[in-house]
Design a protein around this motif. Structure first.
Motif, PDB file in Angstrom:
ATOM      1  N   VAL A   1     -10.787  16.857  29.245  1.00  0.00           N
ATOM      2  CA  VAL A   1     -10.660  17.948  28.281  1.00  0.00           C
ATOM      3  C   VAL A   1      -9.323  18.665  28.450  1.00  0.00           C
ATOM      4  N   ASN A   2      -8.686  18.539  29.593  1.00  0.00           N
ATOM      5  CA  ASN A   2      -7.346  19.077  29.785  1.00  0.00           C
ATOM      6  C   ASN A   2      -6.278  18.030  29.488  1.00  0.00           C
ATOM      7  N   LEU A   3      -6.462  16.822  30.007  1.00  0.00           N
ATOM      8  CA  LEU A   3      -5.430  15.799  29.883  1.00  0.00           C
ATOM      9  C   LEU A   3      -5.386  15.163  28.499  1.00  0.00           C
TER      10      LEU A   3
ATOM     11  N   LYS B   1      -2.235  15.321  25.600  1.00  0.00           N
ATOM     12  CA  LYS B   1      -1.507  14.131  25.142  1.00  0.00           C
ATOM     13  C   LYS B   1      -1.207  14.158  23.648  1.00  0.00           C
ATOM     14  N   VAL B   2      -1.893  15.021  22.909  1.00  0.00           N
ATOM     15  CA  VAL B   2      -1.668  15.099  21.468  1.00  0.00           C
ATOM     16  C   VAL B   2      -0.207  15.385  21.162  1.00  0.00           C
ATOM     17  N   ASP B   3       0.390  16.363  21.877  1.00  0.00           N
ATOM     18  CA  ASP B   3       1.787  16.709  21.626  1.00  0.00           C
ATOM     19  C   ASP B   3       2.534  17.092  22.909  1.00  0.00           C
ATOM     20  N   ASP B   4       1.999  16.669  24.045  1.00  0.00           N
ATOM     21  CA  ASP B   4       2.610  16.969  25.347  1.00  0.00           C
ATOM     22  C   ASP B   4       2.677  18.465  25.633  1.00  0.00           C
ATOM     23  N   LEU B   5       1.704  19.217  25.121  1.00  0.00           N
ATOM     24  CA  LEU B   5       1.530  20.615  25.503  1.00  0.00           C
ATOM     25  C   LEU B   5       0.174  20.713  26.195  1.00  0.00           C
TER      26      LEU B   5
ATOM     27  N   THR C   1      -7.814  16.056  18.601  1.00  0.00           N
ATOM     28  CA  THR C   1      -6.700  16.740  17.934  1.00  0.00           C
ATOM     29  C   THR C   1      -7.115  18.130  17.452  1.00  0.00           C
ATOM     30  N   GLU C   2      -8.329  18.246  16.929  1.00  0.00           N
ATOM     31  CA  GLU C   2      -8.790  19.538  16.435  1.00  0.00           C
ATOM     32  C   GLU C   2      -9.023  20.524  17.576  1.00  0.00           C
ATOM     33  N   LEU C   3      -9.596  20.085  18.673  1.00  0.00           N
ATOM     34  CA  LEU C   3      -9.776  20.966  19.825  1.00  0.00           C
ATOM     35  C   LEU C   3      -8.427  21.425  20.374  1.00  0.00           C
ATOM     36  N   HIS C   4      -7.455  20.519  20.378  1.00  0.00           N
ATOM     37  CA  HIS C   4      -6.129  20.909  20.851  1.00  0.00           C
ATOM     38  C   HIS C   4      -5.491  21.916  19.900  1.00  0.00           C
ATOM     39  N   ARG C   5      -5.703  21.742  18.609  1.00  0.00           N
ATOM     40  CA  ARG C   5      -5.161  22.722  17.644  1.00  0.00           C
ATOM     41  C   ARG C   5      -5.724  24.107  17.924  1.00  0.00           C
ATOM     42  N   LEU C   6      -7.007  24.187  18.245  1.00  0.00           N
ATOM     43  CA  LEU C   6      -7.640  25.474  18.513  1.00  0.00           C
ATOM     44  C   LEU C   6      -7.126  26.092  19.812  1.00  0.00           C
ATOM     45  N   GLU C   7      -6.946  25.281  20.863  1.00  0.00           N
ATOM     46  CA  GLU C   7      -6.454  25.840  22.119  1.00  0.00           C
ATOM     47  C   GLU C   7      -4.984  26.253  21.985  1.00  0.00           C
ATOM     48  N   HIS C   8      -4.216  25.524  21.196  1.00  0.00           N
ATOM     49  CA  HIS C   8      -2.825  25.928  20.999  1.00  0.00           C
ATOM     50  C   HIS C   8      -2.738  27.214  20.176  1.00  0.00           C
ATOM     51  N   ALA C   9      -3.678  27.414  19.267  1.00  0.00           N
ATOM     52  CA  ALA C   9      -3.723  28.670  18.513  1.00  0.00           C
ATOM     53  C   ALA C   9      -3.907  29.853  19.458  1.00  0.00           C
ATOM     54  N   GLN C  10      -4.681  29.666  20.523  1.00  0.00           N
ATOM     55  CA  GLN C  10      -4.850  30.727  21.508  1.00  0.00           C
ATOM     56  C   GLN C  10      -3.534  30.994  22.235  1.00  0.00           C
ATOM     57  N   ALA C  11      -2.814  29.939  22.607  1.00  0.00           N
ATOM     58  CA  ALA C  11      -1.521  30.110  23.280  1.00  0.00           C
ATOM     59  C   ALA C  11      -0.516  30.814  22.380  1.00  0.00           C
TER      60      ALA C  11
END
Length: 285
Positions: free
Chosen positions: A35-37, A41-45, A74-84
């Protein structure tokens, strides 16, 4: 939170660690959670925190199994990046000449996000040597290692220069340390008028002691979630003046609901994070 930092500089050093901190370092040195790695990998963030905002649940309807996994990730990563990005919003205004400090930086996604937003210099600190090495490799890969650096140090005693930072933050890492020690170090590092931001889970002690769900989260991550009131008391003792408090609890629910249905990413703690807010004692702020 506006503060007046102390003067002086500490020499850089290898992290000093208590027995508990050594356990935390060992945990993160060994951690290889998908869930972290996989999200990173989606965009190296690479982020290590919740996501916020409305989720696109149509990804669950994808009939092709491999594509479904990819779309959910990809969708979960979009949500976590929105928090950042939300946290980065609260750091400004910053310029490329400014320095920022990322306390408990994990694999470095928050520092990169701040740098990409403002062009600023960033120093991240983690007690995990493996995380620091990984994050520095990512900075070199992006060609930003001259401005974004990660250090294997204890965020309670960083050795970084006093008064050198325009902004600093913790993103879901305050539950690993004593708040007074942490806020004293942020107060030392920030310049006069600098801003500190934290996003964290806490429990509402107006309801009494922490709930069973909070205890389960503590056990899962070997952390110690603090009561809400202790944040304000510790800030006051260390000259940090709150200027904005925001409840993000409801905004996290779609992330946890989607993650609970991501068979390739679940860790077993998802239902606990969905149940905890229903007791009204656990809040994400």
């Amino acid at each position: 939170m506006t503060i007046a930092p102390e003067a002086g500089t500490k020499a850089a050093q290898v992290p000093t660690q208590s027995t508990y901190q050594t356990r935390v370092a060992d945990y993160w040195n060994a951690e290889e959670n998908p869930v972290n790695l996989e999200l990173g990998k989606v965009d190296d963030l690479y982020h290590h925190h919740y996501g916020i905002g409305a989720a696109d649940r149509s990804v669950l309807d994808e009939p092709d199994p491999e594509l479904r996994r990819e779309r959910i990730t990809t969708e979960l990563h979009r949500l976590e990046h929105a928090q950042a990005e939300l946290l980065a919003d609260r750091l400004g205004p910053l310029s490329p000449a400014d320095r920022v400090f990322d306390a408990g930086c994990g694999r470095g996604g928050g520092s990169v996000t701040a740098h990409l937003r403002y062009g600023c210099h960033a120093d991240g600190v983690t007690i995990s040597e493996k995380q620091a090495e990984f994050a520095n490799a990512q900075a070199r890969k992006r060609g930003i290692d001259g401005r974004v650096r990660y250090h294997h140090r204890n965020m309670l005693d960083t050795g970084l220069k006093s008064g050198a930072y325009a902004a600093s933050w913790n993103n879901e890492s305050t539950m690993y340390v004593e708040l007074d020690l942490l806020f004293a170090e942020h107060a030392r590092l920030l310049r006069r008028g600098g801003r500190y931001v934290t996003i964290t889970g806490c429990y509402n002690d107006t309801y009494g002691q922490a709930s069973r769900e909070v205890s389960l989260i503590n056990a899962h991550y070997i952390c110690d979630i603090h009561p809400r009131s202790e944040y304000f008391r510790a800030m006051a003792r260390n000259r940090l003046v709150p200027v904005h408090v925001e409840d993000l609890t409801e905004a996290t629910i779609p992330y946890w609901e989607l993650r609970s249905e991501a068979e390739h990413l679940v860790t077993g703690i998802e239902e606990t994070f969905l149940n905890a807010p229903r007791n009204s004692d656990f809040r994400y702020r």
